[in-house]
Design a protein around this motif. Sequence first.
Motif, PDB file in Angstrom:
ATOM      1  N   ARG A  75      38.484  31.232  35.436  1.00  0.00           N
ATOM      2  CA  ARG A  75      38.622  32.660  35.136  1.00  0.00           C
ATOM      3  C   ARG A  75      38.751  33.390  36.461  1.00  0.00           C
ATOM      4  NH1 ARG A  75      38.549  30.860  30.855  1.00  0.00           N
ATOM      5  NH2 ARG A  75      37.761  31.638  28.872  1.00  0.00           N
ATOM      6  N   GLU A  76      39.322  34.604  36.414  1.00  0.00           N
ATOM      7  CA  GLU A  76      39.322  35.402  37.638  1.00  0.00           C
ATOM      8  C   GLU A  76      37.876  35.838  37.912  1.00  0.00           C
ATOM      9  OE1 GLU A  76      42.123  38.645  37.762  1.00  0.00           O
ATOM     10  OE2 GLU A  76      41.717  38.969  39.903  1.00  0.00           O
ATOM     11  N   VAL A  77      37.433  35.589  39.150  1.00  0.00           N
ATOM     12  CA  VAL A  77      36.088  36.000  39.566  1.00  0.00           C
ATOM     13  C   VAL A  77      36.277  37.015  40.696  1.00  0.00           C
ATOM     14  CG1 VAL A  77      33.931  35.244  40.670  1.00  0.00           C
ATOM     15  CG2 VAL A  77      35.042  33.778  38.958  1.00  0.00           C
ATOM     16  N   ALA A  78      35.790  38.220  40.524  1.00  0.00           N
ATOM     17  CA  ALA A  78      36.025  39.262  41.522  1.00  0.00           C
ATOM     18  C   ALA A  78      34.717  39.843  42.027  1.00  0.00           C
ATOM     19  CB  ALA A  78      36.889  40.372  40.908  1.00  0.00           C
ATOM     20  N   ALA A  79      34.650  40.010  43.341  1.00  0.00           N
ATOM     21  CA  ALA A  79      33.447  40.582  43.960  1.00  0.00           C
ATOM     22  C   ALA A  79      33.478  42.100  43.860  1.00  0.00           C
ATOM     23  CB  ALA A  79      33.374  40.159  45.421  1.00  0.00           C
ATOM     24  N   GLY A  80      32.326  42.680  43.613  1.00  0.00           N
ATOM     25  CA  GLY A  80      32.246  44.139  43.504  1.00  0.00           C
ATOM     26  C   GLY A  80      31.307  44.720  44.544  1.00  0.00           C
TER      27      GLY A  80
END
Length: 330
Positions: A75-80
């Motif tokens: 899955r796309e894993v994005a840092a926030g």
Amino acid sequence: MQALWQDKKDREVGMKKIPVIIDCDPGHDDMVALVLALGNSRLDVKAVTNVAGNKVMEKVVRNTLNILNYCGVKREVAAGARRPLVREYLRTDTEGAHGISGLDGFDFPEENPLRCSDRTAIEVMAEVLRTSEEKVTLIATGPLTNLGLLIRAFPELCREKVERISLMGGTCHYILTKPFMEFNVFMDAEASKIVFGSGLPITMFGYDVTYNTLLELDFLKKLEKVGNRTGHMVSSLLQAFYQLHNKAWMEVEGCPVHDACAVAGVIDPSIVTESERMYVEIPTEPGPLSGATICDYAHRSGKPANVEVVFKMDRDRFQDMILDSVRALA
Ligand code: BDR
Ligand code: CA
């Protein structure tokens, strides 16, 4: 008290998949939340976003990628957000309930082909909302910084496309350390205030329900007996979490998996056996209640209910749900 979460309960189970985004800070119980969501056929996990919470961003991203890779999921894993909106990041890099890494108790392979997205959590969330034909449920299992930013940056989009926020956070009656304090809400009180005041439908899985829904210790053995990689990982990590939790906080007979409760309620809202809509406020002014969840359970404030507060869930069904997800993964 009766379960009043009728809008979702009336929805028939077994139809279209429910699109969700999981915003998390793994963490052992975030790990169970991810496994539960990724292995369940009712949910369509559109993306996983990270927020600094249990550990700093580098660690929670690494933990998320390790979990996905080990379970055989992409899955796309994005840092926030790397820190709360206003407050300093309260460093939690001590041993605490999740150990030094945030996922102490299991050695993941050193090589991991999965990489973090070039996009930020907010960009990914906004795009998922924009492009989804259906409304999307946001599942938040860490501090609410990313959700607060999203709501501030894209208020219209959120109003149009967010089905509900199912969050692990807060507490109404259950007191662990300070009155009305729970880590996720307290960590970023200002963001929590934005989310709770947003007018979006919110279901709060706080300590009231999570400490009422502890996994039986025998259940950890059942996870191992599933006989696959995911079962081995979840069982090993939960054995460690149980020990760490009881050392850091207090002795409980069973293993808390707070964050997974917020996922279970989306998969099948009828798993909630007791909940009530009420007005919940997050004070942010300096003082002993800053970052608390003040729940108007007696309905005396005269203010309209903004949150469905969950008190009880069916533990047997919860455990079965977790087992099913574990079986469905690698
Ligand atoms: C929450 O705090 C974190 O330690 C857990 O992952 C959970 O989200 C419980 O208060
Ligand atoms: Ca968490």
